[in-house]
Design an enzyme around this catalytic site. Sequence first.
Site, PDB file in Angstrom:
ATOM      1  N   HIS A   1      12.747 -13.580  -8.485  1.00  0.00           N
ATOM      2  CA  HIS A   1      13.203 -12.346  -9.117  1.00  0.00           C
ATOM      3  C   HIS A   1      12.325 -12.096 -10.344  1.00  0.00           C
ATOM      4  O   HIS A   1      11.848 -13.028 -10.979  1.00  0.00           O
ATOM      5  CB  HIS A   1      14.670 -12.517  -9.533  1.00  0.00           C
ATOM      6  CG  HIS A   1      15.337 -11.272 -10.006  1.00  0.00           C
ATOM      7  ND1 HIS A   1      15.142 -10.760 -11.275  1.00  0.00           N
ATOM      8  CD2 HIS A   1      16.233 -10.449  -9.404  1.00  0.00           C
ATOM      9  CE1 HIS A   1      15.881  -9.672 -11.420  1.00  0.00           C
ATOM     10  NE2 HIS A   1      16.553  -9.452 -10.308  1.00  0.00           N
ATOM     11  N   LYS A  23      28.116 -11.512 -11.869  1.00  0.00           N
ATOM     12  CA  LYS A  23      28.035 -11.791 -10.427  1.00  0.00           C
ATOM     13  C   LYS A  23      29.141 -12.744  -9.980  1.00  0.00           C
ATOM     14  O   LYS A  23      29.273 -13.030  -8.793  1.00  0.00           O
ATOM     15  CB  LYS A  23      26.666 -12.384 -10.086  1.00  0.00           C
ATOM     16  CG  LYS A  23      25.481 -11.460 -10.367  1.00  0.00           C
ATOM     17  CD  LYS A  23      24.175 -12.138  -9.978  1.00  0.00           C
ATOM     18  CE  LYS A  23      22.964 -11.379 -10.507  1.00  0.00           C
ATOM     19  NZ  LYS A  23      22.760 -10.080  -9.857  1.00  0.00           N
ATOM     20  N   GLN A  48      22.305 -16.220  -8.280  1.00  0.00           N
ATOM     21  CA  GLN A  48      22.988 -16.032  -7.007  1.00  0.00           C
ATOM     22  C   GLN A  48      23.822 -17.257  -6.624  1.00  0.00           C
ATOM     23  O   GLN A  48      24.978 -17.133  -6.213  1.00  0.00           O
ATOM     24  CB  GLN A  48      21.974 -15.728  -5.899  1.00  0.00           C
ATOM     25  CG  GLN A  48      21.214 -14.439  -6.071  1.00  0.00           C
ATOM     26  CD  GLN A  48      22.105 -13.211  -5.994  1.00  0.00           C
ATOM     27  OE1 GLN A  48      23.066 -13.169  -5.235  1.00  0.00           O
ATOM     28  NE2 GLN A  48      21.791 -12.203  -6.800  1.00  0.00           N
ATOM     29  N   ASP A  98      16.962 -20.811 -11.512  1.00  0.00           N
ATOM     30  CA  ASP A  98      17.603 -19.506 -11.626  1.00  0.00           C
ATOM     31  C   ASP A  98      18.813 -19.541 -10.702  1.00  0.00           C
ATOM     32  O   ASP A  98      18.685 -19.441  -9.480  1.00  0.00           O
ATOM     33  CB  ASP A  98      16.613 -18.419 -11.221  1.00  0.00           C
ATOM     34  CG  ASP A  98      17.236 -17.032 -11.229  1.00  0.00           C
ATOM     35  OD1 ASP A  98      18.442 -16.914 -11.512  1.00  0.00           O
ATOM     36  OD2 ASP A  98      16.514 -16.058 -10.933  1.00  0.00           O
ATOM     37  N   CYS A 119      13.905  -6.225  -7.235  1.00  0.00           N
ATOM     38  CA  CYS A 119      13.220  -6.933  -8.331  1.00  0.00           C
ATOM     39  C   CYS A 119      12.419  -8.119  -7.805  1.00  0.00           C
ATOM     40  O   CYS A 119      12.330  -9.163  -8.469  1.00  0.00           O
ATOM     41  CB  CYS A 119      14.212  -7.376  -9.404  1.00  0.00           C
ATOM     42  SG  CYS A 119      14.961  -6.009 -10.307  1.00  0.00           S
TER      43      CYS A 119
END
Length: 414
Positions: A124, A227, A204, A201, A367
């Site tokens: 991303h 999220k 998600q 990261d 992105c």
Amino acid sequence: MKLDPYRIKEDFPILSTLTPNGKPLVYLDNGASSQKPKSVIDGTSKYYEEENANIHRGIYHLSQHATELFEKSRIKASHFFGSPCAKSMIFTRGATESINLVAQAWGRANVSEGDEIVLSVQEHHSNLVPWQMLAQEKGAILRFIPIKEDTTYDLSNLDSIINRRTKIVAVSHMSNVTGTIHDVKPIITRAHQVGAKVLLDGAQAASHLKVNLTSLDVDFYAFSAHKMMGPTGVGMLYGREEILEAMPPWLGGGDMIENVDLEISTYANLPAKLEAGTPNIAGVIGFAYALDYLTKLGMENIHEHEMEITEYALTKLNRLGGITIYGTDDLDKRGGVISFTLEGVHPHDVGSILDEEGIAIRVGHHCCQPLMKLWKIPGTCRASFYAYTTKEDVDSLVASLEKVKSIFSRVAKR
């Protein structure tokens, strides 16, 4: 425990609303941001109605109570993610700020000319641009882990990509484009063999998987509350305590200091040192309600439900014809995200027609422009699921895609 998405939907006010054209809302853009249960909405409102005060500064009851609620949220997040200690959990505005914090605070202090920063080709932009900026400033070199055709990381040359010149490896735990759940253990092991740090990261993965930071053995982990059924404007950075202790502050201001003179200041202990200024207090407190809700559902149960929905959706979509689905066929290696393209139809046209049917999906490059350029496409359509997604939601998606195909078939025949 098998989740009942119909029962869960009742906890989310927005999921019973109609779109402007009178269609029931079918929300399939959870990869961008999840919806919020009533408990989170009420908990955030309660703060403003009954508990509003600045934190860490006041000696009066209201301020001390707000401080207690704020710090309880940190402790709750620490337990939720299996962090070794709560002060290693730093509140930020989101995963993007968490990554920038590491790149600017840790990176500026530890990366020098000729050092190497390892990323992957499907990151991303939030886990790409900050490292580009650091590399340009420091004269460092960016290297990239490639991906296989099934979008899993290609680790065949890992020992040469991650080497003695590597300072940090920053990769995604789960792809926001394809939902691929990456095997990060070999990457972490190899990085630590050469003395490099690892940032994952988790924007998600934190939303959909049971994440234990201790067993992951990672140095940094970044994620966002919005999220995870929580408010926007709140995120966290986990860092090993000894690394965070050694890091200089990134932002200067109130609450992150111990003593200030006109020409020099000394800094507070963790976590305050890395949390300058008045934070999003209501959002942080609201995040605690979201963590309570997710704990009640169980992250393992959420993942199991998403896999059932994903398998059902893949089967239905593959019957459509003229569709390309991106990502691995191995359901054990993917989360509740499906990216696809329809032959002869731009993703933006697909998204617009689906919107008329009340179906919210994400279209575009997500992105991840370098990944789209690798695939030589302008973008994809992305349907992303959560605990409240039903098979009927998927049926609505597929029926609407049939309508898209029919419309463009008629156009092609003119």
